[in-house]
Design an enzyme around this catalytic site. Structure first.
Site, PDB file in Angstrom:
ATOM      1  N   THR A  42       1.408   0.832 -16.559  1.00 13.88           N
ATOM      2  CA  THR A  42       0.183   0.101 -16.869  1.00 13.88           C
ATOM      3  C   THR A  42      -0.377   0.711 -18.141  1.00 13.88           C
ATOM      4  OG1 THR A  42      -0.300  -0.311 -14.529  1.00 13.88           O
ATOM      5  CG2 THR A  42      -2.128  -0.527 -16.088  1.00 13.88           C
ATOM      6  N   GLU A  89       3.196 -17.653 -16.090  1.00 11.06           N
ATOM      7  CA  GLU A  89       2.421 -18.889 -16.184  1.00 11.06           C
ATOM      8  C   GLU A  89       2.756 -19.665 -17.459  1.00 11.06           C
ATOM      9  OE1 GLU A  89      -1.961 -18.329 -14.919  1.00 11.06           O
ATOM     10  OE2 GLU A  89      -1.248 -16.356 -15.588  1.00 11.06           O
ATOM     11  N   LYS A 111       5.278  -3.336  -9.789  1.00  8.96           N
ATOM     12  CA  LYS A 111       4.051  -3.107 -10.558  1.00  8.96           C
ATOM     13  C   LYS A 111       3.854  -1.650 -10.970  1.00  8.96           C
ATOM     14  CE  LYS A 111       1.925  -7.205 -10.127  1.00  8.96           C
ATOM     15  NZ  LYS A 111       1.371  -7.990 -11.256  1.00  8.96           N
ATOM     16  N   ARG A 116       8.791  -9.293 -12.333  1.00 10.97           N
ATOM     17  CA  ARG A 116       8.590 -10.413 -11.419  1.00 10.97           C
ATOM     18  C   ARG A 116       9.727 -10.577 -10.407  1.00 10.97           C
ATOM     19  NH1 ARG A 116       3.218 -11.258 -11.795  1.00 10.97           N
ATOM     20  NH2 ARG A 116       2.585 -11.730 -13.930  1.00 10.97           N
ATOM     21  N   GLU A 121       0.508  -8.690 -17.931  1.00  8.10           N
ATOM     22  CA  GLU A 121      -0.705  -9.247 -17.353  1.00  8.10           C
ATOM     23  C   GLU A 121      -1.868  -8.773 -18.215  1.00  8.10           C
ATOM     24  OE1 GLU A 121       0.383  -9.949 -12.664  1.00  8.10           O
ATOM     25  OE2 GLU A 121      -0.909  -8.248 -13.182  1.00  8.10           O
ATOM     26  N   ARG A 176       4.505 -22.082  -4.269  1.00  8.47           N
ATOM     27  CA  ARG A 176       4.253 -22.904  -3.076  1.00  8.47           C
ATOM     28  C   ARG A 176       3.907 -24.318  -3.523  1.00  8.47           C
ATOM     29  NH1 ARG A 176       1.408 -18.261  -2.459  1.00  8.47           N
ATOM     30  NH2 ARG A 176      -0.563 -19.322  -2.937  1.00  8.47           N
ATOM     31  N   THR A 214      -4.829 -10.623 -13.803  1.00  9.82           N
ATOM     32  CA  THR A 214      -4.538 -11.443 -14.967  1.00  9.82           C
ATOM     33  C   THR A 214      -5.696 -12.368 -15.310  1.00  9.82           C
ATOM     34  OG1 THR A 214      -2.197 -11.413 -14.382  1.00  9.82           O
ATOM     35  CG2 THR A 214      -2.913 -13.083 -15.952  1.00  9.82           C
ATOM     36  N   ASP A 240      -5.853  -2.716  -8.642  1.00  6.90           N
ATOM     37  CA  ASP A 240      -5.722  -3.945  -9.416  1.00  6.90           C
ATOM     38  C   ASP A 240      -6.137  -5.134  -8.558  1.00  6.90           C
ATOM     39  OD1 ASP A 240      -5.142  -5.375 -11.718  1.00  6.90           O
ATOM     40  OD2 ASP A 240      -3.079  -5.767 -11.136  1.00  6.90           O
ATOM     41  N   GLU A 277      -5.479  -8.031 -18.917  1.00  5.91           N
ATOM     42  CA  GLU A 277      -6.571  -7.716 -18.000  1.00  5.91           C
ATOM     43  C   GLU A 277      -7.647  -6.885 -18.686  1.00  5.91           C
ATOM     44  OE1 GLU A 277      -5.423  -6.217 -14.187  1.00  5.91           O
ATOM     45  OE2 GLU A 277      -3.387  -7.028 -14.305  1.00  5.91           O
ATOM     46  N   HIS A 337      -5.396 -18.321 -12.673  1.00  5.94           N
ATOM     47  CA  HIS A 337      -4.147 -17.573 -12.501  1.00  5.94           C
ATOM     48  C   HIS A 337      -3.639 -17.690 -11.068  1.00  5.94           C
ATOM     49  CE1 HIS A 337      -1.123 -14.442 -12.793  1.00  5.94           C
ATOM     50  NE2 HIS A 337      -1.699 -13.785 -11.802  1.00  5.94           N
ATOM     51  N   GLN A 342       9.396  -7.795  -7.846  1.00  8.00           N
ATOM     52  CA  GLN A 342       8.218  -8.098  -7.040  1.00  8.00           C
ATOM     53  C   GLN A 342       8.490  -9.223  -6.035  1.00  8.00           C
ATOM     54  OE1 GLN A 342       4.847  -9.265  -9.396  1.00  8.00           O
ATOM     55  NE2 GLN A 342       3.527  -9.650  -7.642  1.00  8.00           N
ATOM     56  N   TYR A 348      -7.201  -9.566  -8.400  1.00  7.31           N
ATOM     57  CA  TYR A 348      -6.524 -10.864  -8.572  1.00  7.31           C
ATOM     58  C   TYR A 348      -7.629 -11.907  -8.666  1.00  7.31           C
ATOM     59  CZ  TYR A 348      -2.761 -14.258  -7.230  1.00  7.31           C
ATOM     60  OH  TYR A 348      -1.818 -15.268  -7.167  1.00  7.31           O
ATOM     61  N   TYR A 389       7.788  -7.996  -2.134  1.00  2.25           N
ATOM     62  CA  TYR A 389       6.358  -7.995  -1.817  1.00  2.25           C
ATOM     63  C   TYR A 389       6.020  -8.525  -0.424  1.00  2.25           C
ATOM     64  CZ  TYR A 389       5.286 -13.019  -2.311  1.00  2.25           C
ATOM     65  OH  TYR A 389       5.187 -14.372  -2.137  1.00  2.25           O
ATOM     66  N   ASP A 426      -1.082  -4.780 -17.394  1.00  4.01           N
ATOM     67  CA  ASP A 426      -0.383  -4.341 -16.189  1.00  4.01           C
ATOM     68  C   ASP A 426       1.017  -4.976 -16.200  1.00  4.01           C
ATOM     69  OD1 ASP A 426      -0.347  -2.823 -13.837  1.00  4.01           O
ATOM     70  OD2 ASP A 426      -0.712  -4.584 -12.620  1.00  4.01           O
TER      71      ASP A 426
END
Length: 367
Positions: free
Chosen positions: A223, A322, A219, A203, A167, A115, A308, A99, A169, A106, A206, A101, A210, A199
């Protein structure tokens, strides 16, 4: 016609009491290829044996099926089966799953969420398509129920995921393998076709697990993919977005492999988002080049996904994290229901179109 001769996606179907076999969708029917083409490779329960024949066979078969459906219908009609009489299965045996990114919007949104006082994109993001290896054994066909995962949520806490997400995709299916120790060849020589993919993501699991190695149990639980694999030759292509800085030589685009695909995300039948695939920063040919740049080999049935799909506007975001800004800005469904993340009983359906054709749908209900 969205399911006409310009589309002709491949899938695997079965009739009651019979073994699964390969077919092509045409309108609201499926063409039994083993019977129509007198070729036992299509009597297999997956597309893998046919895909292994390579690009020349893919193109010749597509042309032959188009000919039979336009000039030889008197004979072909007997091998067209109404969809309500068949069950659809996983179209491929998934070998490896990767997968990516690849959406600038996104990745920027996720960076701003987690952040807020720093640059949204990490330093490597514009230099390579970031990705991770997933779990092929939990790739399931549309309609398979999705069990809410349990996991570690923080130190000393194990329980059910409270931030279950989607997600939206596109997935790309490898038909022709490559040798270990060498990069793959041309994208269209290896990639058989495209499937719509969700997917599912936990959250909260994760977020705790992660650092520092990336996605794992948040994850790997499920899927979902569409039962239909759309051939590359059916898809309208567009140039990919401009890239700055210019990628390294091995990642430079040799052809236009941006795809003009519009995706629709619905929860319990209500559309909540329409992500545009054409805006994806990294194109699928670049994903494949990077995936094999270290000498990793491809196998028949490998699946890699775009990550995504999100556009610049709120209504184009392809994940709930999001759309609700990590739960801080809930969405309201018809009837006044509020959602931040998925609740038990929710059904999520993704649909996609490309030009005048449809890529079908992928759906799953949370239990």
């Amino acid at each position: 016609m969205s399911w006409g001769v310009d589309n002709l996606p491949y899938g695997v179907f079965s009739r009651p009491g019979q073994a699964p076999r390969v077919g092509v969708r045409y309108g609201d029917r499926v063409l039994d290829l083993a019977a129509a083409l007198h070729d036992e490779v299509f009597a297999a329960p997956s597309l893998n044996p046919f895909m292994a024949r390579g690009r020349g066979a893919w193109q010749a078969t597509r042309a032959l099926v188009q000919e039979k459906l336009t000039t030889d219908m008197a004979v072909t009609e007997a091998h067209l089966i109404p969809l309500e009489q068949v069950r659809l299965h996983m179209p491929v045996e998934v070998a490896d799953y990767v997968d990516f990114y690849c959406s600038l919007d996104h990745a920027s949104n996720i960076g701003r969420i987690f952040r807020p006082d720093a640059e949204p994109l990490l330093p490597n993001w514009r230099h390579l398509p970031v990705g991770y290896h997933g779990r092929s054994g939990t790739v399931v066909v549309s309609g398979t129920p999705i069990t809410r995962p349990h996991g570690q949520l923080k130190a000393g806490v194990f329980g059910p995921c409270a931030k279950l997400d989607i997600e939206a995709e596109l997935g790309f299916v490898i038909g022709t393998p490559s040798a270990m120790g060498a990069p793959a060849g041309a994208f269209e020589d290896h990639v058989f076709g495209v499937t719509l993919l969700n997917d599912w993501s936990a959250r909260d699991i994760q977020a705790w697990e992660y650092v520092p190695l990336g996605p794992f149990l948040g994850k790997s639980f499920a899927t979902s993919i569409s039962p239909w694999i759309t051939p590359l030759d059916a898809l309208p292509r567009v140039p990919g977005p401009a890239q700055e800085p210019e990628p390294l030589e091995y990642l430079r685009r040799r052809a236009d492999w941006g795809l003009d695909v519009g995706v629709e995300v619905s929860i319990n039948g209500e559309v909540v988002s329409r992500p545009p695939y054409a805006s994806m920063y990294w194109t699928p040919d670049q994903m494949l080049a990077h995936l094999t740049s270290n000498g990793a080999s491809l196998r028949v049935g490998d699946l890699f996904a775009s990550g995504t799909i999100s556009g610049p506007r709120r209504e184009e975001r392809g994940s709930l994290i999001e759309l609700t800004w990590n739960g801080n800005d809930p969405i309201k469904l018809a009837g006044g229901e509020i959602r931040t993340f998925l609740e038990d009983g929710d059904t999520v359906t993704l649909r996609a179109t490309a030009g005048g054709i449809t890529l079908g749908e992928v759906s799953g209900t949370i239990r």
